[in-house]
Design an enzyme around this catalytic site. Structure first.
Site, PDB file in Angstrom:
ATOM      1  N   TYR A 162       0.811 -70.614 -33.438  1.00  0.00           N
ATOM      2  CA  TYR A 162       0.329 -69.241 -33.350  1.00  0.00           C
ATOM      3  C   TYR A 162       1.087 -68.351 -34.329  1.00  0.00           C
ATOM      4  O   TYR A 162       0.495 -67.554 -35.066  1.00  0.00           O
ATOM      5  CB  TYR A 162       0.494 -68.722 -31.919  1.00  0.00           C
ATOM      6  N   LYS A 195      -0.637 -66.443 -37.558  1.00  0.00           N
ATOM      7  CA  LYS A 195      -0.633 -64.981 -37.624  1.00  0.00           C
ATOM      8  C   LYS A 195       0.173 -64.492 -38.828  1.00  0.00           C
ATOM      9  O   LYS A 195      -0.161 -63.469 -39.436  1.00  0.00           O
ATOM     10  CB  LYS A 195      -0.081 -64.386 -36.328  1.00  0.00           C
TER      11      LYS A 195
END
Length: 286
Positions: free
Chosen positions: A160, A164
């Site tokens: 993640y 991002k």
């Protein structure tokens, strides 16, 4: 910085079925925007569209899609443009997914690749699909939702965080690429937000999870986004204290080190695939 007129603006929101995306759709509709809502869960999208219509606003177009599938974003762009009457004024790349687990176990599996497909490749593909229409119209805004975790490399959340971080860098580069055009690029960096994508609760803590500041509501995050969009801002970090790790990376690394010491990284952790509302959600965030 140029203001964006929201009344009558045609807006595509991905990850709109819950969390920040859902709250944003409701608030933009109340400002008079004409919406296209995209997510996997068509039933939730239809319910949201009915709610917005019942409140006296223009009923949004519902576009069911799975942005974890390669090519889905490229197909969604032209479809949304058509459903919105030939153009898009604001694209909100809000869909997001996460994956909690050790990189040494998950590696580059399909689950890992789907995170990057949703969080990185889908926003890039959608942006490329709508930019020609925006340039022809002489206006437009791309809104990419990243996360403060781009600066806080907590163990077992590497997929993640990396996805991002990649989207954040791509967003900054895109802003420079479009500097000579009337198209604005807004990066939204949510801090801790109360959505299903808050995977801090999924980490295998040694004992109890560390105390964190109370997460903000999706509605509060959406309200800040509406203000940033209408003002034509380049970046929104909300809540404001989330600026600290983003602007001072050493703070983010320190937080990650302290938190990481309390994560059971050596335990028998099975990979936990968290493909939540794609955006959301994301939506979102630490």
């Amino acid at each position: 910085m140029s203001a964006v007129q929201l009344r009558g603006a045609r807006v595509l929101i991905t990850g709109a079925s819950s969390g920040i995306g859902r709250a944003l759709a409701i608030q933009l509709a109340s400002e008079g925007a004409v919406l296209a809502l995209a997510a996997r869960r068509s039933t939730l999208l239809a319910e949201l569209a009915d709610e917005i219509s019942a409140a006296g606003h223009t009923r949004p177009q519902v576009l069911s899609t799975d942005l974890a599938v390669r090519g889905a974003a490229a197909e969604l762009g032209p479809r949304a443009i058509s459903e919105l009457g030939g153009g898009i004024d604001v694209l909100v790349n809000n869909a997001g997914s996460s994956l909690t687990g050790a990189q040494t176990r998950i590696a580059d599996s399909d689950a890992a690749r789907s995170v990057f497909e949703t969080n990185v490749w889908a926003p890039l593909a959608l942006t490329a699909a709508v930019i020609p229409a925006m340039r022809a119209a002489g206006r437009g805004m791309i809104v990419n939702v990243t996360s403060t975790i781009q600066a806080v490399p907590i163990p077992l959340l590497g997929y993640y965080a990396a996805s991002k971080s990649a989207l954040a860098q791509a967003t900054r580069s895109l802003r420079l690429e479009l500097a000579g055009t009337p198209i604005r690029v807004l990066e939204v960096v949510p801090g801790g937000t109360d959505t299903a994508l808050r995977d801090i609760d999924e980490l295998p803590w040694k004992g109890t999870a560390p105390k964190t500041l109370p997460p903000i509501s999706p509605e509060a995050m959406a309200a800040a986004m509406v203000r940033a969009i209408s003002r034509g801002n380049n970046r929104l970090v909300h809540p404001a204290y989330s600026l600290l790790p983003v602007e001072l990376p050493i703070v983010g690394r320190l937080v990650a080190t302290l938190a990481g010491a309390r994560v059971d990284t050596l335990g028998a952790l099975d990979p936990i695939d968290q493909l939540f509302h794609r955006k959301p959600g994301p939506e979102t965030a630490r």
